[in-house]
Design a protein around this motif. Structure first.
Motif, mmCIF file in Angstrom:
data_model
loop_
_atom_site.group_PDB
_atom_site.id
_atom_site.type_symbol
_atom_site.label_atom_id
_atom_site.label_comp_id
_atom_site.label_asym_id
_atom_site.label_seq_id
_atom_site.Cartn_x
_atom_site.Cartn_y
_atom_site.Cartn_z
ATOM 1 N N ASN A 1 0.836 -1.200 0.000
ATOM 2 C CA ASN A 1 0.000 0.000 0.000
ATOM 3 C C ASN A 1 0.871 1.249 0.000
ATOM 4 O O ASN A 1 2.016 1.221 0.449
ATOM 5 C CB ASN A 1 -0.928 0.008 1.218
ATOM 6 C CG ASN A 1 -2.136 0.914 1.012
ATOM 7 O OD1 ASN A 1 -2.306 1.516 -0.040
ATOM 8 N ND2 ASN A 1 -2.984 1.006 2.018
ATOM 9 N N PRO B 1 -4.246 1.032 -5.275
ATOM 10 C CA PRO B 1 -3.808 0.398 -4.032
ATOM 11 C C PRO B 1 -4.877 0.470 -2.958
ATOM 12 O O PRO B 1 -5.755 1.344 -3.022
ATOM 13 C CB PRO B 1 -2.570 1.238 -3.644
ATOM 14 C CG PRO B 1 -2.744 2.547 -4.347
ATOM 15 C CD PRO B 1 -3.473 2.238 -5.613
ATOM 16 N N PRO B 2 -4.831 -0.456 -1.993
ATOM 17 C CA PRO B 2 -3.786 -1.459 -1.749
ATOM 18 C C PRO B 2 -3.843 -2.617 -2.738
ATOM 19 O O PRO B 2 -4.925 -3.000 -3.189
ATOM 20 C CB PRO B 2 -4.081 -1.930 -0.324
ATOM 21 C CG PRO B 2 -5.544 -1.701 -0.143
ATOM 22 C CD PRO B 2 -5.864 -0.462 -0.906
ATOM 23 N N TYR B 3 -2.653 -3.174 -3.041
ATOM 24 C CA TYR B 3 -2.542 -4.277 -3.984
ATOM 25 C C TYR B 3 -2.328 -5.588 -3.215
ATOM 26 O O TYR B 3 -1.510 -5.652 -2.293
ATOM 27 C CB TYR B 3 -1.370 -4.054 -4.936
ATOM 28 C CG TYR B 3 -1.464 -2.778 -5.728
ATOM 29 C CD1 TYR B 3 -2.527 -2.552 -6.598
ATOM 30 C CD2 TYR B 3 -0.486 -1.791 -5.611
ATOM 31 C CE1 TYR B 3 -2.614 -1.379 -7.331
ATOM 32 C CE2 TYR B 3 -0.565 -0.619 -6.350
ATOM 33 C CZ TYR B 3 -1.635 -0.416 -7.201
ATOM 34 O OH TYR B 3 -1.716 0.747 -7.918
#
Length: 260
Positions: free
Chosen positions: A125, A197-199
């Motif tokens: 993130n 994001p977050p990924y």
């Protein structure tokens, strides 16, 4: 001394010259006339809409997200059609059991079938926008220091493959041999769809080997400096037994051809 016709408070005779407009009055009249013209042009252009917030003036990001949504719908439709085709092929394809087993193994390696097993998930993130250096000796962050970059995502994916991952899913999509993890600005573009994001990156495999591979990656070690100094997001979680979806997009290769 001024002429009586130009003197204030003096009555003009019938034969006196008419008063001349002073330059200040001429300028005032001109300003009001120009303001009226601008108001009319603005009204005619807007036609009753708010020019500053007209919804028809879509931002490029809005267009990208709309295309991403449509691509997701097409992926789902493509996956459903593929299942129908496979069901019909299995019903009357004339193949032997050995050939069916070989085809199933190839599909598993290609990532087009579901994959079940022990898994871990890594979440990356962006740092808070007001982040400052947490440790002495480090400079105050540039905007570039506070966001996830393409090489960060690629580092996690590559480390997972090196750690013996049997299959990897980025966000909600399964990776295959032709998948490209690419970022434009602070957004991820994966197989025609856009993510912010977050990924999350999930891998099926031996959790301990996967974690060791992540810890041993030089690229991730460099990323962890930014985690500790500037607050970039990093979280590794055990998922237990997880099922990754099969890749549902097209597997056809598209390439350029010379013009005759």
């Amino acid at each position: 001394m001024s002429n009586s016709a130009d003197s204030p408070g003096t009555e003009s005779s019938p034969t006196a010259r008419p008063r001349r407009m002073r330059p200040v009055r001429v300028l005032t009249v001109g300003i009001f006339a120009l303001a009226g013209l601008l108001f009319f042009v603005s009204f005619d252009t807007a036609k009753g809409t708010n020019i500053r917030t007209d919804a028809s003036l879509l931002k490029l990001s809005d267009l990208i997200h709309e295309r991403s949504r449509k691509n997701a719908e097409l992926d789902e439709s493509n996956g459903a059609l593929r299942e129908d085709i496979e069901a019909l092929a299995e019903r009357d394809d004339g193949s032997t059991e050995a050939e069916d087993a070989r085809l199933a193994a190839l599909e598993e390696h290609a990532g087009t079938q579901e994959l079940k097993g022990e898994a871990i998930t890594v979440t990356l993130n962006d740092a808070p926008p007001d982040a400052t250096a947490k440790l002495p000796g480090y400079p105050e962050p540039q905007p570039d220091y506070l966001v996830i970059h393409q090489q960060d995502l690629q580092a996690v994916v590559n480390a997972m493959w090196q750690g013996g991952a049997e299959g990897i899913q980025v966000m909600d999509q399964r990776l295959i041999s032709t998948s490209a993890v690419r970022c434009v600005g602070n957004t991820l573009i994966l197989q025609g769809r856009v993510y912010s994001p977050p990924y999350t990156i999930t891998a099926v495999g031996d959790p301990e080997k996967l974690k060791k591979a992540l810890a041993a990656s030089p690229a991730i070690q460099n990323y962890m400096v930014y985690v500790n100094v500037y607050g970039l997001g990093w979280k590794v979680e055990d998922e237990g037994t997880t099922t990754l979806p099969g890749y549902s997009g097209t597997v056809d290769l598209h390439y350029a051809e010379p013009v005759d």
